[in-house]
Design a protein around this motif. Structure first.
Motif, PDB file in Angstrom:
ATOM      1  N   CYS A 139       0.965  -1.258   0.217  1.00  0.00           N
ATOM      2  CA  CYS A 139       0.124  -0.040  -0.020  1.00  0.00           C
ATOM      3  C   CYS A 139       0.839   1.338   0.090  1.00  0.00           C
ATOM      4  O   CYS A 139       2.122   1.142   0.417  1.00  0.00           O
ATOM      5  CB  CYS A 139      -0.846   0.053   1.155  1.00  0.00           C
ATOM      6  SG  CYS A 139      -2.117  -1.084   1.163  1.00  0.00           S
ATOM      7  N   SER A 140       0.297   2.315  -0.622  1.00  0.00           N
ATOM      8  CA  SER A 140       1.180   3.546  -0.675  1.00  0.00           C
ATOM      9  C   SER A 140       1.454   4.359   0.624  1.00  0.00           C
ATOM     10  O   SER A 140       2.553   5.069   0.668  1.00  0.00           O
ATOM     11  CB  SER A 140       0.425   4.429  -1.733  1.00  0.00           C
ATOM     12  OG  SER A 140      -0.762   4.918  -0.985  1.00  0.00           O
ATOM     13  N   ALA A 154       1.963   2.100  -9.770  1.00  0.00           N
ATOM     14  CA  ALA A 154       1.078   2.790  -8.882  1.00  0.00           C
ATOM     15  C   ALA A 154      -0.243   2.611  -9.363  1.00  0.00           C
ATOM     16  O   ALA A 154      -0.468   2.975 -10.493  1.00  0.00           O
ATOM     17  CB  ALA A 154       1.639   3.871  -8.477  1.00  0.00           C
ATOM     18  N   TYR A 155      -1.339   2.131  -8.646  1.00  0.00           N
ATOM     19  CA  TYR A 155      -2.348   2.184  -9.087  1.00  0.00           C
ATOM     20  C   TYR A 155      -3.706   2.060  -8.080  1.00  0.00           C
ATOM     21  O   TYR A 155      -3.410   1.921  -6.739  1.00  0.00           O
ATOM     22  CB  TYR A 155      -2.893   0.663  -9.992  1.00  0.00           C
ATOM     23  CG  TYR A 155      -2.372  -0.633  -9.091  1.00  0.00           C
ATOM     24  CD1 TYR A 155      -3.232  -1.335  -8.415  1.00  0.00           C
ATOM     25  CD2 TYR A 155      -0.968  -0.776  -9.134  1.00  0.00           C
ATOM     26  CE1 TYR A 155      -2.788  -2.339  -7.660  1.00  0.00           C
ATOM     27  CE2 TYR A 155      -0.379  -2.027  -8.539  1.00  0.00           C
ATOM     28  CZ  TYR A 155      -1.384  -2.758  -7.748  1.00  0.00           C
ATOM     29  OH  TYR A 155      -1.111  -3.983  -7.058  1.00  0.00           O
ATOM     30  N   ASN A 156      -4.997   2.244  -8.405  1.00  0.00           N
ATOM     31  CA  ASN A 156      -6.024   2.374  -7.433  1.00  0.00           C
ATOM     32  C   ASN A 156      -6.383   0.990  -6.920  1.00  0.00           C
ATOM     33  O   ASN A 156      -6.307   0.028  -7.738  1.00  0.00           O
ATOM     34  CB  ASN A 156      -7.247   2.930  -8.035  1.00  0.00           C
ATOM     35  CG  ASN A 156      -7.204   4.281  -8.510  1.00  0.00           C
ATOM     36  OD1 ASN A 156      -6.350   5.401  -7.707  1.00  0.00           O
ATOM     37  ND2 ASN A 156      -7.752   4.735  -9.421  1.00  0.00           N
ATOM     38  N   SER A 157      -6.447   0.854  -5.593  1.00  0.00           N
ATOM     39  CA  SER A 157      -6.721  -0.378  -5.007  1.00  0.00           C
ATOM     40  C   SER A 157      -7.682  -0.332  -3.645  1.00  0.00           C
ATOM     41  O   SER A 157      -7.369   0.550  -2.856  1.00  0.00           O
ATOM     42  CB  SER A 157      -5.380  -1.052  -4.492  1.00  0.00           C
ATOM     43  OG  SER A 157      -5.616  -2.238  -3.726  1.00  0.00           O
ATOM     44  N   THR A 196      12.887   0.980 -14.671  1.00  0.00           N
ATOM     45  CA  THR A 196      11.749   2.072 -15.032  1.00  0.00           C
ATOM     46  C   THR A 196      10.864   2.159 -13.634  1.00  0.00           C
ATOM     47  O   THR A 196      10.400   1.165 -12.998  1.00  0.00           O
ATOM     48  CB  THR A 196      10.909   1.676 -16.094  1.00  0.00           C
ATOM     49  OG1 THR A 196      11.483   1.402 -17.289  1.00  0.00           O
ATOM     50  CG2 THR A 196       9.775   2.549 -16.082  1.00  0.00           C
ATOM     51  N   ALA A 197      10.981   3.484 -13.225  1.00  0.00           N
ATOM     52  CA  ALA A 197      10.222   3.517 -11.839  1.00  0.00           C
ATOM     53  C   ALA A 197       9.245   4.762 -11.922  1.00  0.00           C
ATOM     54  O   ALA A 197       9.466   5.710 -12.765  1.00  0.00           O
ATOM     55  CB  ALA A 197      11.342   3.945 -10.788  1.00  0.00           C
ATOM     56  N   CYS A 198       8.263   4.651 -10.915  1.00  0.00           N
ATOM     57  CA  CYS A 198       7.306   5.835 -11.251  1.00  0.00           C
ATOM     58  C   CYS A 198       8.063   6.974 -10.434  1.00  0.00           C
ATOM     59  O   CYS A 198       8.814   6.916  -9.495  1.00  0.00           O
ATOM     60  CB  CYS A 198       5.995   5.537 -10.479  1.00  0.00           C
ATOM     61  SG  CYS A 198       5.047   4.392 -11.091  1.00  0.00           S
ATOM     62  N   SER A 199       7.753   8.295 -10.686  1.00  0.00           N
ATOM     63  CA  SER A 199       8.241   9.686 -10.278  1.00  0.00           C
ATOM     64  C   SER A 199       8.356   9.763  -8.944  1.00  0.00           C
ATOM     65  O   SER A 199       9.083  10.638  -8.232  1.00  0.00           O
ATOM     66  CB  SER A 199       7.834  10.757 -11.104  1.00  0.00           C
ATOM     67  OG  SER A 199       6.603  10.938 -10.791  1.00  0.00           O
ATOM     68  N   GLN A 200       7.342   9.167  -8.100  1.00  0.00           N
ATOM     69  CA  GLN A 200       7.153   9.324  -6.664  1.00  0.00           C
ATOM     70  C   GLN A 200       8.153   8.196  -5.898  1.00  0.00           C
ATOM     71  O   GLN A 200       8.076   8.409  -4.759  1.00  0.00           O
ATOM     72  CB  GLN A 200       5.730   9.104  -6.068  1.00  0.00           C
ATOM     73  CG  GLN A 200       5.098   7.582  -6.223  1.00  0.00           C
ATOM     74  CD  GLN A 200       4.372   7.735  -7.623  1.00  0.00           C
ATOM     75  OE1 GLN A 200       4.922   8.162  -8.685  1.00  0.00           O
ATOM     76  NE2 GLN A 200       2.963   7.190  -7.503  1.00  0.00           N
ATOM     77  N   THR A 231       1.166  10.741 -10.073  1.00  0.00           N
ATOM     78  CA  THR A 231       1.977  11.628 -10.868  1.00  0.00           C
ATOM     79  C   THR A 231       1.648  11.369 -12.380  1.00  0.00           C
ATOM     80  O   THR A 231       1.875  12.393 -13.034  1.00  0.00           O
ATOM     81  CB  THR A 231       3.400  11.316 -10.383  1.00  0.00           C
ATOM     82  OG1 THR A 231       3.742  10.212 -10.744  1.00  0.00           O
ATOM     83  CG2 THR A 231       3.614  11.484  -8.926  1.00  0.00           C
ATOM     84  N   GLY A 232       1.534  10.355 -12.838  1.00  0.00           N
ATOM     85  CA  GLY A 232       1.378   9.995 -14.126  1.00  0.00           C
ATOM     86  C   GLY A 232       2.552   9.950 -14.877  1.00  0.00           C
ATOM     87  O   GLY A 232       2.516  10.308 -16.147  1.00  0.00           O
ATOM     88  N   VAL A 233       3.782  10.179 -14.237  1.00  0.00           N
ATOM     89  CA  VAL A 233       5.005  10.108 -15.007  1.00  0.00           C
ATOM     90  C   VAL A 233       6.150   9.040 -14.200  1.00  0.00           C
ATOM     91  O   VAL A 233       5.938   8.562 -13.154  1.00  0.00           O
ATOM     92  CB  VAL A 233       5.649  11.668 -14.232  1.00  0.00           C
ATOM     93  CG1 VAL A 233       7.292  11.714 -15.118  1.00  0.00           C
ATOM     94  CG2 VAL A 233       4.903  12.895 -14.986  1.00  0.00           C
ATOM     95  N   ALA A 234       6.902   8.550 -15.436  1.00  0.00           N
ATOM     96  CA  ALA A 234       7.899   7.427 -14.929  1.00  0.00           C
ATOM     97  C   ALA A 234       9.324   8.085 -15.387  1.00  0.00           C
ATOM     98  O   ALA A 234       9.377   8.877 -16.186  1.00  0.00           O
ATOM     99  CB  ALA A 234       7.341   6.104 -15.706  1.00  0.00           C
ATOM    100  N   TYR A 235      10.377   7.212 -14.721  1.00  0.00           N
ATOM    101  CA  TYR A 235      11.560   7.729 -14.781  1.00  0.00           C
ATOM    102  C   TYR A 235      12.137   6.407 -15.345  1.00  0.00           C
ATOM    103  O   TYR A 235      11.899   5.244 -14.980  1.00  0.00           O
ATOM    104  CB  TYR A 235      12.154   7.993 -13.542  1.00  0.00           C
ATOM    105  CG  TYR A 235      11.946   9.213 -13.071  1.00  0.00           C
ATOM    106  CD1 TYR A 235      11.358  10.386 -13.730  1.00  0.00           C
ATOM    107  CD2 TYR A 235      11.975   9.457 -11.623  1.00  0.00           C
ATOM    108  CE1 TYR A 235      10.957  11.647 -13.057  1.00  0.00           C
ATOM    109  CE2 TYR A 235      11.661  11.041 -11.104  1.00  0.00           C
ATOM    110  CZ  TYR A 235      11.309  11.918 -11.827  1.00  0.00           C
ATOM    111  OH  TYR A 235      10.730  13.080 -11.276  1.00  0.00           O
TER     112      TYR A 235
END
Length: 322
Positions: free
Chosen positions: A126-127, A140-143, A165-169, A190-194
């Motif tokens: 969980c986040s 990262a997704y809704n759960s 590849t990782a999410c920006s958070q 965030t909708g952004v990946a690194y």
């Protein structure tokens, strides 16, 4: 009479032996207090021992002041727990894999499922969970299984990876840099990946401007780059490990033991438009530096004067080793 004296002497010897044994036992018990194991009940204002968690919380007249008691459990021999109250500390190396309403957690009404990181290389959490050191968020997704935030993360260990590849958070592990940033619907929030790359044998790299700059590296170029969503700026960075002088952009970190000997306008440094010439302190005992330069420990300013070679301040210092 002699027999009586002998009896008294024997009795005194026995009494002294008994007292000595009791004293020794008491000292040993005081020196090595027994550690709590398994589970225990404490008041809610009591400190919670390291490695223990709160598994229930309830009203208790025995806890004056708070009126709430906790049942706590030792996690040292466990790898998972299905019901830990949300006010509980999460032990190092454990993550939150689920969150739900729980009547047995007086005060928050929410419980967590916890798992200890052992041999896993990926896991869903969980986040609100702590992210273990050396792990990144890859999704990262809704759960509905994460009461409180409603968001879950897939996390992965980078121990055996050189890129990921990782999410920006996501936390960025030490020694890793961001080489690309782009929109990604798989990173809710965030909708952004690194794209992340581990620094190994490289001596130069192109990174996005939101990337951490590893210790001992400097920014030598800065320019617009559509491959860096969020900032639109990329940097060329280089290691100074085997150098004694280098030209950097003014937004660059300055390695310890280096000084700025000149500053000038440079269109190749987007964002500031100024470059610095850096010199490493080695055997020098005196130098001329720009006034925006750090003064190395053990050095002093012996003079200052106007200088056209120090864009930004127009002032230079004469420095010498103290």
């Amino acid at each position: 009479m002699k027999t009586l004296r002998n009896r008294i002497s024997h009795l005194l010897t026995i009494v002294l032996l008994v007292l000595g044994m009791a004293t020794a036992a008491g000292a040993q018990a005081h020196a090595t207090p027994q550690r709590l194991t398994g589970s225990a009940t404490i008041c809610s204002n009591s400190p919670i021992p390291t490695g223990w968690v709160v598994t229930s919380s309830y009203n208790s007249s025995s806890c004056a002041g708070t009126g709430v008691a906790y049942t706590i459990t030792d996690t040292s021999n466990l790898t998972s727990l299905s019901a830990v109250c949300s006010m509980s500390p999460v032990p190092a190396g454990w993550v939150i894999t689920g969150s739900y309403n729980a009547g047995g957690c007086q005060g928050t009404g929410v419980a967590y499922s916890l798992v200890r990181i052992t041999t896993q290389s990926t896991i869903v959490i969980c986040s609100m969970s702590p992210i273990p050191q050396g792990w990144v968020i890859t999704n990262a997704y809704n759960s509905g299984g994460c009461q409180g935030t409603g968001v879950a993360y897939t996390i992965a260990s980078v121990a055996n990876l050189s890129s990921v590849t990782a999410c920006s958070q996501s936390p960025i592990p030490a020694g890793w840099v961001i080489t690309n940033a782009y929109n990604n619907s798989g990173c809710a929030g965030t909708g952004v990946a690194y794209t992340l790359v581990r620094i190994t044998a490289q001596t130069s790299l192109t990174v996005c401007s939101q990337s951490p700059i590893p210790p001992g590296w400097v920014i030598t170029n800065a320019y617009n780059n559509s491959g860096c969503a969020g900032t639109g700026v990329a940097y060329t960075i280089v290691s100074v490990a085997n150098q004694t002088s280098v030209t950097v952009c003014s937004q660059s970190p300055l390695p310890q033991g280096w000084v700025i000997t000149s500053a000038y306008n440079n269109s190749g440094c987007a964002g500031t438009g100024i470059s610095y010439t850096l010199v490493k302190i080695t055997t020098q005992t005196s130098l001329t530096v720009c006034s925006q330069s750090p003064i190395p420990q053990g050095w002093v300013i012996s003079g200052s004067f106007n200088s056209g070679s120090c864009a930004g301040t127009g002032v230079a210092y004469s420095i010498r080793k103290a």
